[in-house]
Enzyme design. Structure first.
Site, PDB file in Angstrom:
ATOM      1  N   CYS A 149       0.867  -1.173   0.000  1.00 32.00           N
ATOM      2  CA  CYS A 149       0.000   0.000   0.000  1.00 32.00           C
ATOM      3  C   CYS A 149       0.899   1.216   0.000  1.00 32.00           C
ATOM      4  O   CYS A 149       2.105   1.102   0.130  1.00 32.00           O
ATOM      5  CB  CYS A 149      -0.847   0.014   1.264  1.00 32.00           C
ATOM      6  SG  CYS A 149      -1.698  -1.539   1.536  1.00 32.00           S
ATOM      7  N   ARG A 208       1.191   1.702  -5.915  1.00 24.83           N
ATOM      8  CA  ARG A 208       1.401   0.687  -4.879  1.00 24.83           C
ATOM      9  C   ARG A 208       0.116  -0.061  -4.527  1.00 24.83           C
ATOM     10  O   ARG A 208       0.136  -0.976  -3.702  1.00 24.83           O
ATOM     11  CB  ARG A 208       1.956   1.348  -3.616  1.00 24.83           C
ATOM     12  CG  ARG A 208       3.259   2.084  -3.841  1.00 24.83           C
ATOM     13  CD  ARG A 208       3.717   2.752  -2.578  1.00 24.83           C
ATOM     14  NE  ARG A 208       4.087   1.767  -1.593  1.00 24.83           N
ATOM     15  CZ  ARG A 208       5.284   1.212  -1.478  1.00 24.83           C
ATOM     16  NH1 ARG A 208       6.239   1.559  -2.291  1.00 24.83           N
ATOM     17  NH2 ARG A 208       5.524   0.315  -0.547  1.00 24.83           N
ATOM     18  N   TRP A 243      -3.857  -1.941  -1.354  1.00 26.75           N
ATOM     19  CA  TRP A 243      -3.909  -3.149  -2.201  1.00 26.75           C
ATOM     20  C   TRP A 243      -4.164  -4.280  -1.221  1.00 26.75           C
ATOM     21  O   TRP A 243      -3.302  -4.621  -0.399  1.00 26.75           O
ATOM     22  CB  TRP A 243      -2.578  -3.337  -2.930  1.00 26.75           C
ATOM     23  CG  TRP A 243      -2.606  -4.420  -3.956  1.00 26.75           C
ATOM     24  CD1 TRP A 243      -3.022  -4.312  -5.250  1.00 26.75           C
ATOM     25  CD2 TRP A 243      -2.184  -5.779  -3.783  1.00 26.75           C
ATOM     26  NE1 TRP A 243      -2.884  -5.522  -5.883  1.00 26.75           N
ATOM     27  CE2 TRP A 243      -2.373  -6.444  -5.017  1.00 26.75           C
ATOM     28  CE3 TRP A 243      -1.666  -6.508  -2.717  1.00 26.75           C
ATOM     29  CZ2 TRP A 243      -2.069  -7.783  -5.215  1.00 26.75           C
ATOM     30  CZ3 TRP A 243      -1.363  -7.845  -2.904  1.00 26.75           C
ATOM     31  CH2 TRP A 243      -1.564  -8.470  -4.139  1.00 26.75           C
ATOM     32  N   ASN A 300       1.538   0.223   5.916  1.00 27.67           N
ATOM     33  CA  ASN A 300       1.943  -0.592   4.762  1.00 27.67           C
ATOM     34  C   ASN A 300       2.788  -1.726   5.314  1.00 27.67           C
ATOM     35  O   ASN A 300       3.732  -1.487   6.068  1.00 27.67           O
ATOM     36  CB  ASN A 300       2.765   0.261   3.790  1.00 27.67           C
ATOM     37  CG  ASN A 300       3.443  -0.587   2.727  1.00 27.67           C
ATOM     38  OD1 ASN A 300       2.891  -1.581   2.277  1.00 27.67           O
ATOM     39  ND2 ASN A 300       4.635  -0.204   2.338  1.00 27.67           N
ATOM     40  N   GLY A 301       2.442  -2.961   4.937  1.00 26.33           N
ATOM     41  CA  GLY A 301       3.190  -4.113   5.435  1.00 26.33           C
ATOM     42  C   GLY A 301       2.220  -5.187   5.887  1.00 26.33           C
ATOM     43  O   GLY A 301       1.025  -5.118   5.605  1.00 26.33           O
ATOM     44  N   GLU A 333       9.358 -11.652 -21.693  1.00 29.03           N
ATOM     45  CA  GLU A 333       9.039 -10.262 -21.306  1.00 29.03           C
ATOM     46  C   GLU A 333       7.987  -9.665 -22.250  1.00 29.03           C
ATOM     47  O   GLU A 333       7.079  -8.966 -21.806  1.00 29.03           O
ATOM     48  CB  GLU A 333      10.334  -9.437 -21.297  1.00 29.03           C
ATOM     49  CG  GLU A 333      10.165  -7.950 -21.033  1.00 29.03           C
ATOM     50  CD  GLU A 333       9.519  -7.608 -19.699  1.00 29.03           C
ATOM     51  OE1 GLU A 333       9.355  -8.492 -18.837  1.00 29.03           O
ATOM     52  OE2 GLU A 333       9.141  -6.430 -19.529  1.00 29.03           O
ATOM     53  N   LYS A 383       4.468  -8.246 -20.880  1.00 24.53           N
ATOM     54  CA  LYS A 383       4.012  -6.863 -21.118  1.00 24.53           C
ATOM     55  C   LYS A 383       2.610  -6.867 -21.700  1.00 24.53           C
ATOM     56  O   LYS A 383       1.735  -6.136 -21.263  1.00 24.53           O
ATOM     57  CB  LYS A 383       4.944  -6.192 -22.108  1.00 24.53           C
ATOM     58  CG  LYS A 383       5.964  -5.196 -21.805  1.00 24.53           C
ATOM     59  CD  LYS A 383       6.183  -4.455 -20.574  1.00 24.53           C
ATOM     60  CE  LYS A 383       5.960  -5.108 -19.273  1.00 24.53           C
ATOM     61  NZ  LYS A 383       7.057  -5.173 -18.360  1.00 24.53           N
ATOM     62  N   GLU A 428      -0.161  -8.207 -19.144  1.00 23.72           N
ATOM     63  CA  GLU A 428      -0.483  -7.416 -17.957  1.00 23.72           C
ATOM     64  C   GLU A 428      -1.252  -6.137 -18.262  1.00 23.72           C
ATOM     65  O   GLU A 428      -2.005  -5.672 -17.421  1.00 23.72           O
ATOM     66  CB  GLU A 428       0.747  -7.154 -17.077  1.00 23.72           C
ATOM     67  CG  GLU A 428       1.751  -6.193 -17.604  1.00 23.72           C
ATOM     68  CD  GLU A 428       2.928  -5.989 -16.645  1.00 23.72           C
ATOM     69  OE1 GLU A 428       2.763  -6.084 -15.427  1.00 23.72           O
ATOM     70  OE2 GLU A 428       4.034  -5.712 -17.143  1.00 23.72           O
ATOM     71  N   HIS A 451       6.949 -29.390 -28.662  1.00 21.42           N
ATOM     72  CA  HIS A 451       6.678 -30.236 -27.492  1.00 21.42           C
ATOM     73  C   HIS A 451       5.342 -29.886 -26.843  1.00 21.42           C
ATOM     74  O   HIS A 451       5.117 -30.250 -25.691  1.00 21.42           O
ATOM     75  CB  HIS A 451       7.829 -30.119 -26.492  1.00 21.42           C
ATOM     76  CG  HIS A 451       9.143 -30.519 -27.089  1.00 21.42           C
ATOM     77  ND1 HIS A 451       9.498 -31.821 -27.295  1.00 21.42           N
ATOM     78  CD2 HIS A 451      10.158 -29.768 -27.593  1.00 21.42           C
ATOM     79  CE1 HIS A 451      10.686 -31.871 -27.868  1.00 21.42           C
ATOM     80  NE2 HIS A 451      11.111 -30.631 -28.066  1.00 21.42           N
ATOM     81  N   LYS A 466       2.367  -1.709  -8.470  1.00 22.52           N
ATOM     82  CA  LYS A 466       3.727  -1.501  -8.981  1.00 22.52           C
ATOM     83  C   LYS A 466       4.758  -2.213  -8.112  1.00 22.52           C
ATOM     84  O   LYS A 466       5.677  -2.827  -8.617  1.00 22.52           O
ATOM     85  CB  LYS A 466       4.010   0.004  -9.035  1.00 22.52           C
ATOM     86  CG  LYS A 466       5.409   0.367  -9.477  1.00 22.52           C
ATOM     87  CD  LYS A 466       5.576   0.198 -10.950  1.00 22.52           C
ATOM     88  CE  LYS A 466       6.958   0.607 -11.438  1.00 22.52           C
ATOM     89  NZ  LYS A 466       7.257  -0.069 -12.717  1.00 22.52           N
TER      90      LYS A 466
HETATM   91  O1  M6R Z   1      10.372  -3.576  -8.310  1.00 21.89           O
HETATM   92  P1  M6R Z   1      10.783  -4.882  -8.866  1.00 21.89           P
HETATM   93  O2  M6R Z   1      11.642  -4.780 -10.086  1.00 21.89           O
HETATM   94  O3  M6R Z   1      11.434  -5.791  -7.857  1.00 21.89           O
HETATM   95  O4  M6R Z   1       9.430  -5.589  -9.319  1.00 21.89           O
HETATM   96  C1  M6R Z   1       9.412  -6.892  -9.805  1.00 21.89           C
HETATM   97  C2  M6R Z   1       8.079  -7.210 -10.468  1.00 21.89           C
HETATM   98  O5  M6R Z   1       7.041  -7.083  -9.566  1.00 21.89           O
HETATM   99  C3  M6R Z   1       7.814  -6.291 -11.674  1.00 21.89           C
HETATM  100  O6  M6R Z   1       8.845  -6.358 -12.610  1.00 21.89           O
HETATM  101  C4  M6R Z   1       6.483  -6.688 -12.351  1.00 21.89           C
HETATM  102  O7  M6R Z   1       6.613  -7.945 -12.949  1.00 21.89           O
HETATM  103  C5  M6R Z   1       6.046  -5.638 -13.374  1.00 21.89           C
HETATM  104  N1  M6R Z   1       4.631  -5.406 -13.285  1.00 21.89           N
HETATM  105  C6  M6R Z   1       6.269  -6.049 -14.781  1.00 21.89           C
HETATM  106  O8  M6R Z   1       5.897  -5.069 -15.694  1.00 21.89           O
END
Ligand code: M6R
Length: 609
Positions: free
Chosen positions: A2, A27, A74, A100-101, A482, A486, A489, A505, A604
């Site tokens: 959060c 967050r 969150w 937060n935590g 990746e 992208k 998500e 396979h 994020k």
């Molecule tokens: O802050 P971080 O790089 O440790 O975050 C890792 C992942 O949570 C982050 O890369 C996530 O997969 C992104 N949403 C990808 O776009």
């Protein structure tokens, strides 16, 4: 996972808190709330939904006051609802707290507090903290929190205000990030410095088991036992407007466009001349240590994990050091064997990802030397590492990581090339050519962004397809993973990232006209094999978007569409290839009208395991 903010000063606390929360919405954004002390009373407004809903609620019920705390949530414990959202308030309505935590022993504490007559209204772990503070409160809020903290197990960054203390705000941290922004006649708290940068460029970065007692003119830092802490303010190096969209429709778009400049900044002072060695301030490793390395272990989550996968390749190919890459969330489960002279490279944009932090601690405890590749300065991962090489990307706000990814790979490439130089793993001429190619990357990234319109036309052809496959091999297998991450998500299109070698396979069964395949087929070791894979898909009526080097004549013959990238050494292609794939995902999602900067269910920074 959060965001928390707080304000004490002379301005309207709700305005400052709302603006700060806006910058922390990455967050979490399923509910939000604000509490303000007003005329000796505590007033609270909470809503389910995004900050726009909170802003609207505050228009209907304005809160007047110059001391306030705010939260964007969150959900972890308890669904998004008004009662579960923060601030949480003591039974007498005089103490409010944002958190937060995760409090790991909350169930046990809740039972005890209920037995003592405390009434719980939410399903959250957080509510135990406010009741504990209330239990120990006898007029001294800071002392009450210190006493409460002794009983808390888990992670917290908290902001606390009390109706009895209109001139005081308390903030404390254990494992979750927290900064105190230093103003004049006003002070701030927040989960990160980006949230307060509009008002100040000086912050105290609070460490684990530390707290701050904050008034309008003073900030007193202590540990949780009350011992004074001496800390120099940190000066935020980026301008106040760095976290604004700057004319772009979305942060993600802005951040894709920032890559050429960010790459230049990442190289600055580290690699200036291909004939000269790379210097990496912060790496904190002697040449002797580098020569003695027996293994490198990368660990990370999500996009950063994909950068680690590229890193594994670079480390083995360039420096000839055995390398592996683990998903941080899986690392502990396999109880890894850590040999002497193992280097752990921890990759993280935020530097706060809980799984990655736990993996770091595990590897450190087992004797690995830990170097992190991080964006957020002074984040937990950076601080717990033996060395840190910052990627220098500037703030990344879009939930979908873009510039951090290419800069993570570039930074790891600098480390691997430096190791190769020190250990003699690669020939001198080859290294000079690699360094020359790295210096050309900002310009190539610029060219790739100039070609955005052609990527957009490809997006327009495919955005209605419900399924997609991203294929790559070798150093570009992570690019396929990746590219798929992208797209899924931000567009919610089903996207699978696969090794092209694995096609036969299983995944080939998916191929049909409504599934499009993105095949990364830049020239290099695996080029011919990729052409074979493209032919296999075409033979089954699957449309193919090839990713190829400028001037390639074969790929346009095989594929339906091509995303072109300028030529560079194969080992660096994950950096260039990433840009058209980011743009493809972005434009497909935009054509589908998705909430690109805040995709559903995501945050994020994932600060819970
Ligand atoms: O802050 P971080 O790089 O440790 O975050 C890792 C992942 O949570 C982050 O890369 C996530 O997969 C992104 N949403 C990808 O776009």
């Amino acid at each position: 996972m959060c965001g928390i903010v707080g304000y004490i000063g002379t301005r309207q606390a709700t305005e400052i808190c709302l603006a700060g929360l806006k910058r922390l919405e990455y967050r979490g954004y399923d509910s939000a709330g604000i509490a303000v002390v007003e005329d000796g009373e505590l007033e609270v407004v909470k809503v389910v939904g995004k900050l726009a809903a909170l802003s609207q609620a505050l228009d209907e019920t304005p809160l007047d006051g110059s001391l306030g705390i705010g939260h964007t949530r969150w959900a972890t414990h308890g669904k998004p609802s008004e009662t579960n959202s923060h601030p949480h308030v003591s039974n007498d309505g005089r103490i409010a707290l944002v958190h937060n935590g995760i409090i790991e022993n909350y169930a046990e504490l809740r039972d005890q507090l209920e037995d003592q007559g405390y009434e719980f209204v939410s399903e959250t772990d957080t509510e135990v903290i406010v009741h504990l503070v209330d239990k120990y409160y006898d007029g001294d809020l800071a002392a009450a929190f210190r006493r409460a903290a002794e009983e808390l197990e888990g992670a917290f960054a908290v902001g606390i205000i009390c109706a009895d203390h209109p001139d005081q705000m308390i903030a404390a941290r254990r494992f979750s990030p927290l900064v105190v922004g230093i103003g004049e006649g006003e002070n701030f708290i927040a989960s990160d410095m980006g949230a307060v940068r509009e008002w100040t460029d000086r912050v105290y970065v609070i460490d684990d088991d530390e707290m701050a007692v904050i008034s309008r003119d003073d900030i007193e830092l202590t540990d949780l036992k009350g011992e004074p802490v001496d800390r120099e303010p940190y000066v935020i190096p980026w301008p106040a407007d760095a976290a604004q969209k700057g004319g772009h429709k979305h942060f993600m778009h802005k951040e894709i466009h920032e890559q050429p400049r960010a790459m230049r900044e990442c190289l600055l002072g580290r690699l200036t001349d291909p004939e000269r060695a790379i210097t990496l301030e912060g790496l904190n490793m002697t040449d002797e240590e580098i020569r003695g390395l027996r293994k490198v272990v990368f660990t990370a989550c999500g996009t950063a994990y994909h950068a680690g996968l590229v890193g594994r390749f670079l480390m083995e190919k360039l420096a000839r050091i055995p390398a592996e890459c683990d998903l941080a969330a899986e690392l502990r489960a396999r109880d890894p064997v850590v040999l002497d002279h193992t280097l752990a490279i921890i990759v993280s944009q935020s530097g706060e990802t809980a799984d990655t932090l736990v993996a770091l601690r595990e590897l450190k405890e087992k004797g690995a030397k830990v170097v992190s590749v991080v964006n957020v300065v002074d984040s937990s991962i950076a601080r717990e590492s033996d060395g840190v090489v910052y990627i220098q990307a500037g703030p990344e706000i879009g939930v979908a990581s873009t510039k951090a990814y290419t800069l993570q790979i570039l930074t790891i490439a600098l480390i691997a090339a430096h190791f190769a130089d020190v250990r003699g793993g690669t020939g001198e001429h080859e290294l000079i050519e690699l360094r020359r190619a790295m210096l050309s990357l900002p310009e190539q990234a610029h060219e790739l962004i100039e070609r955005e319109d052609s990527v957009k036309s490809v997006a327009a052809k495919y955005y209605r397809c419900p399924n997609s496959l991203f294929l790559g091999r070798g150093v570009n297998l992570p690019s396929a993973l990746e590219g798929a991450l992208k797209l899924k998500e931000i567009s919610y299109i089903h996207a699978e990232g696969y090794s092209a070698g694995e096609m036969k396979h299983g995944p080939i069964a998916l191929v049909e006209p409504s599934l499009f395949t993105v095949a990364i087929a830049v020239k290099g070791d695996v080029y011919d094999k990729m052409i074979g894979n493209i032919q296999e898909i075409k033979a089954r009526s699957g449309p193919v978007i090839g990713v190829a080097f400028d001037g390639d004549t074969e790929i346009p013959r095989q594929a339906d569409d091509v995303l072109w990238v300028p030529e560079c050494p194969e080992l660096l292609t994950p950096i260039t290839v990433a840009i058209p794939l980011q743009l493809l995902a972005y434009h497909i999602a935009d054509m589908m009208d998705r909430e690109i900067d805040q995709p559903r269910n995501l945050a994020k920074t994932v600060t819970v395991e």
